[in-house]
Design a protein around this motif. Structure first.
Motif, PDB file in Angstrom:
ATOM      1  N   VAL A  58       0.870  -1.190   0.000  1.00 14.07           N
ATOM      2  CA  VAL A  58       0.000   0.000   0.000  1.00 14.07           C
ATOM      3  C   VAL A  58       0.900   1.232   0.000  1.00 14.07           C
ATOM      4  CG1 VAL A  58      -1.717   1.346   1.267  1.00 14.07           C
ATOM      5  CG2 VAL A  58      -1.864  -1.151   1.240  1.00 14.07           C
ATOM      6  N   TYR A  59       0.836   1.988  -1.056  1.00 12.75           N
ATOM      7  CA  TYR A  59       1.605   3.237  -1.058  1.00 12.75           C
ATOM      8  C   TYR A  59       0.823   4.313  -0.306  1.00 12.75           C
ATOM      9  CZ  TYR A  59       4.802   6.895  -2.459  1.00 12.75           C
ATOM     10  OH  TYR A  59       5.725   7.901  -2.422  1.00 12.75           O
ATOM     11  N   THR A  60      -0.440   4.480  -0.681  1.00  8.24           N
ATOM     12  CA  THR A  60      -1.262   5.524  -0.069  1.00  8.24           C
ATOM     13  C   THR A  60      -2.605   4.932   0.347  1.00  8.24           C
ATOM     14  OG1 THR A  60      -0.273   7.146  -1.552  1.00  8.24           O
ATOM     15  CG2 THR A  60      -2.316   7.799  -0.484  1.00  8.24           C
ATOM     16  N   ASP A  61      -3.092   5.361   1.492  1.00  6.15           N
ATOM     17  CA  ASP A  61      -4.416   4.935   1.956  1.00  6.15           C
ATOM     18  C   ASP A  61      -5.468   5.791   1.235  1.00  6.15           C
ATOM     19  OD1 ASP A  61      -6.791   4.591   3.259  1.00  6.15           O
ATOM     20  OD2 ASP A  61      -5.959   4.802   5.282  1.00  6.15           O
ATOM     21  N   PRO A  62      -6.218   5.191   0.318  1.00  5.23           N
ATOM     22  CA  PRO A  62      -7.145   6.000  -0.492  1.00  5.23           C
ATOM     23  C   PRO A  62      -8.218   6.701   0.331  1.00  5.23           C
ATOM     24  CG  PRO A  62      -7.290   3.652  -1.083  1.00  5.23           C
ATOM     25  CD  PRO A  62      -6.256   3.757  -0.024  1.00  5.23           C
ATOM     26  N   SER A  63      -8.511   6.194   1.520  1.00  3.02           N
ATOM     27  CA  SER A  63      -9.566   6.852   2.315  1.00  3.02           C
ATOM     28  C   SER A  63      -9.069   8.193   2.875  1.00  3.02           C
ATOM     29  CB  SER A  63     -10.014   5.943   3.463  1.00  3.02           C
ATOM     30  OG  SER A  63      -8.993   5.888   4.451  1.00  3.02           O
ATOM     31  N   LYS A  64      -7.780   8.441   2.711  1.00  2.00           N
ATOM     32  CA  LYS A  64      -7.223   9.696   3.251  1.00  2.00           C
ATOM     33  C   LYS A  64      -6.836  10.697   2.164  1.00  2.00           C
ATOM     34  CE  LYS A  64      -6.001   7.723   7.607  1.00  2.00           C
ATOM     35  NZ  LYS A  64      -5.056   7.511   8.679  1.00  2.00           N
ATOM     36  N   VAL A  65      -7.297  10.426   0.962  1.00  2.00           N
ATOM     37  CA  VAL A  65      -7.072  11.379  -0.149  1.00  2.00           C
ATOM     38  C   VAL A  65      -8.440  11.848  -0.627  1.00  2.00           C
ATOM     39  CG1 VAL A  65      -6.104  11.690  -2.454  1.00  2.00           C
ATOM     40  CG2 VAL A  65      -4.943  10.206  -0.811  1.00  2.00           C
ATOM     41  N   HIS A  66      -8.708  13.128  -0.434  1.00  2.00           N
ATOM     42  CA  HIS A  66     -10.081  13.613  -0.610  1.00  2.00           C
ATOM     43  C   HIS A  66     -10.251  14.496  -1.840  1.00  2.00           C
ATOM     44  CE1 HIS A  66     -10.566  12.101   3.427  1.00  2.00           C
ATOM     45  NE2 HIS A  66      -9.487  12.786   3.781  1.00  2.00           N
ATOM     46  N   ASP A  67     -11.359  14.267  -2.520  1.00  2.03           N
ATOM     47  CA  ASP A  67     -11.746  15.187  -3.590  1.00  2.03           C
ATOM     48  C   ASP A  67     -12.125  16.521  -2.958  1.00  2.03           C
ATOM     49  OD1 ASP A  67     -11.394  13.141  -5.335  1.00  2.03           O
ATOM     50  OD2 ASP A  67     -13.519  12.672  -5.580  1.00  2.03           O
ATOM     51  N   ILE A  68     -11.855  17.593  -3.678  1.00  2.00           N
ATOM     52  CA  ILE A  68     -12.133  18.893  -3.052  1.00  2.00           C
ATOM     53  C   ILE A  68     -13.501  19.456  -3.462  1.00  2.00           C
ATOM     54  CG2 ILE A  68      -9.676  19.449  -2.777  1.00  2.00           C
ATOM     55  CD1 ILE A  68     -10.104  21.536  -5.089  1.00  2.00           C
ATOM     56  N   ASN A  69     -14.074  18.905  -4.517  1.00  2.00           N
ATOM     57  CA  ASN A  69     -15.430  19.312  -4.952  1.00  2.00           C
ATOM     58  C   ASN A  69     -15.607  20.820  -5.027  1.00  2.00           C
ATOM     59  OD1 ASN A  69     -16.445  16.679  -5.185  1.00  2.00           O
ATOM     60  ND2 ASN A  69     -16.557  16.547  -2.940  1.00  2.00           N
ATOM     61  N   HIS A  70     -14.661  21.475  -5.656  1.00  2.00           N
ATOM     62  CA  HIS A  70     -14.779  22.937  -5.747  1.00  2.00           C
ATOM     63  C   HIS A  70     -15.609  23.333  -6.957  1.00  2.00           C
ATOM     64  CE1 HIS A  70     -13.727  27.168  -5.327  1.00  2.00           C
ATOM     65  NE2 HIS A  70     -13.770  27.163  -6.652  1.00  2.00           N
ATOM     66  N   GLU A  71     -16.631  24.104  -6.722  1.00  2.00           N
ATOM     67  CA  GLU A  71     -17.413  24.648  -7.824  1.00  2.00           C
ATOM     68  C   GLU A  71     -17.711  26.103  -7.482  1.00  2.00           C
ATOM     69  OE1 GLU A  71     -20.308  21.920  -9.226  1.00  2.00           O
ATOM     70  OE2 GLU A  71     -20.971  23.318 -10.791  1.00  2.00           O
TER      71      GLU A  71
END
Ligand SMILES: Cc1cc2nc3c(=O)[nH]c(=O)nc-3n(C[C@H](O)[C@H](O)[C@H](O)COP(=O)(O)O)c2cc1C
Length: 462
Positions: free
Chosen positions: A189-202
């Motif tokens: 596991v390189y990165t835990d995907p649950s800790k990388v968040h989309d920013i949903n900027h609009e």
């Protein structure tokens, strides 16, 4: 010991930078801007002199306001030709350990998603020594070559900039949690995907739904430089900037600008002293006063009057070709750098500048003062400016490259060090730590970007 003075070398990936015509002086080597060795040598020299940073300015078009043509700027090498400053930094960083790099990047012709990635990459590669000089550009010629009809109006550029910064804060501060990257070879596991968040900027100007493409870098958000000086520009700087650049011909004018900026910073809930203010300053130093004066007289004879007018016209948006050299400048609303017109008109009601006077002044070192003297006299002047204006440091412009910086490192730095006014060694750590102190790798809590830290993590936890 007096207040520590911060020092940046002020340069650009071009010929001559702030002193049109001086490239033709026999000792000037700025035409070597095309040569990577030139930049590596300069970075090493500045680090030897314990400069805090090198600040690389940039523009994205020709200075073509003067006479409605780019000819004077092209002929006299007025910030043209101009190469991309970003590509110099890896090499300079590799040759140094402590020097900070202030990179100008215009947000007007860039998407925040892309810019955030560039700066994260540089922050990784420099081990946290990168700063972003946030500009929104002032040249009509740039706007047109990026497919616009003309420049976006002055204040709207800052509105766009505000949202741009929000997006980059979200990417730099909020998208990846501190412990997202685990690099666990056993678990693969390189990165835990649950800790990388989309920013949903609009927002009004930008739409960025996804996550930052880079893992957190040492500083996350680069050190933020800004130089807006109009009322709207100062408001922007007071909100976002950690280092602010100003430029004015007299101490009194600069002092007013600094006081106004610090007041605005307070109104944004920030400590006014958290903003490090630098003013442009051009030293011409000799071993003795006579030697310096001789140098100055010689340097003056190489200044290009047409080149200086081209530079000034680009900054102010005013075409001076129709002006009589003895005509005085009056305030005109401009879509370029409003403060460049203001400092030479409204800022000092007792001084009316003629066009000739302006060109002569701007011809050496741009909009800041020129100090000519022995090393002690230059050190005295720097001390005077700090005490008189409330600035924290200087962007030192050169007249002859790299000779001006060599003189300064050899002759003035030891005196400033002896007086306890500049650092004698570097602090360890990132650029932000070197400016603010140990442990201060990231934005301060009072900074608006801090609010985005862990933002998405909190939302998830709700
Ligand atoms: C020391 C100094 C350096 C600057 N460097 C750049 C630069 O490299 N590129 C740029 O587009 N603008 C540069 N500017 C201009 C400002 O970032 C800003 O765009 C300009 O002051 C216009 O804003 P204003 O009308 O709010 O003053 C600089 C200004 C100062 C005082």
């Amino acid at each position: 010991m007096g207040k520590r003075i911060y020092l940046n070398a002020f340069d650009m990936n071009t010929v001559g930078h702030q002193s049109p015509g001086l490239w033709s002086h026999p000792e000037d080597q700025s035409e070597r801007y095309r040569d990577l060795d030139y930049w590596v040598e300069l970075a090493r020299l500045l680090e030897k002199g314990k400069f805090d940073g090198i600040f690389l300015a940039d523009v994205l078009g020709f200075y073509d306001v003067h006479n409605g043509s780019k000819n004077a700027a092209v002929e006299q090498a007025v910030q043209a030709p101009a190469n991309d400053p970003l590509l110099l930094i890896s090499a300079m960083a590799n040759a140094t350990e402590h020097l900070g790099f202030g990179l100008t990047y215009s947000l007007t012709y860039e998407q925040p998603y892309m810019l955030a990635r560039r700066f994260s990459t540089l922050d990784h590669l420099t081990k946290g020594r990168i700063a972003w000089n946030i500009v929104s550009s002032y040249l009509e010629s740039a706007a047109k070559n990026f497919g616009l009809e003309g420049q976006i109006p002055h204040d709207k550029r800052y509105d766009i900039a505000d949202e741009f910064l929000d997006v980059t804060y979200k990417l730099w501060e909020g998208s990846w949690e501190d412990d997202a990257v685990v690099r666990d070879k056993e678990r693969k596991v390189y990165t835990d995907p649950s800790k990388v968040h989309d920013i949903n900027h609009e927002g009004e100007f930008f739409k960025v739904p996804g996550a930052h493409l880079c893992e957190p870098s040492p500083q996350r958000t680069p050190v933020l430089y800004q130089a807006g000086a109009s009322p709207r520009g100062r408001e922007f700087a007071a909100k976002h900037a950690e280092c602010v650049f100003t430029a004015g011909p007299t101490a009194n004018i600069v002092k007013k600008g600094v006081a106004d900026l610090r007041e605005r910073t307070k109104n944004h809930g920030r400590n006014p002293e958290d903003v490090i203010v630098y003013t442009v300053f051009t030293p011409i130093v000799g071993k003795t006063e006579e030697e310096a004066q001789k140098k100055y007289e010689e340097i003056k004879s190489y200044v290009s009057y047409e080149g200086a007018l081209a530079l000034l016209s680009g900054w102010t948006g005013i075409d001076f070709s129709g002006y009589d050299p003895d005509q005085t400048l009056e305030y005109i609303e401009s879509n370029a750098i409003q403060s460049a017109v203001e400092v030479f008109t409204k800022a000092d009601p007792n001084h009316k500048w003629t066009v000739r006077e302006l060109a002569t002044f701007v011809g050496i070192g741009g909009r800041g003062p020129v100090a000519v003297g022995s090393p002690e006299q230059i050190a005295d002047q720097l001390e005077y400016w700090v005490e008189e204006t409330g600035v924290d440091g200087f962007n030192l412009a050169y007249t002859l490259a790299p000779g001006s910086f060599e003189d300064f490192v050899e002759l003035v730095i030891p005196i400033l060090q002896e007086r306890g006014l500049v650092q004698t060694d570097y602090e360890e750590g990132t650029y932000r730590e070197k400016l603010y102190g140990k442990g201060q790798n990231h934005l301060k809590e009072s900074h608006p970007g801090f609010a985005y830290k862990n933002l998405y993590q909190q939302v998830k936890g709700v």
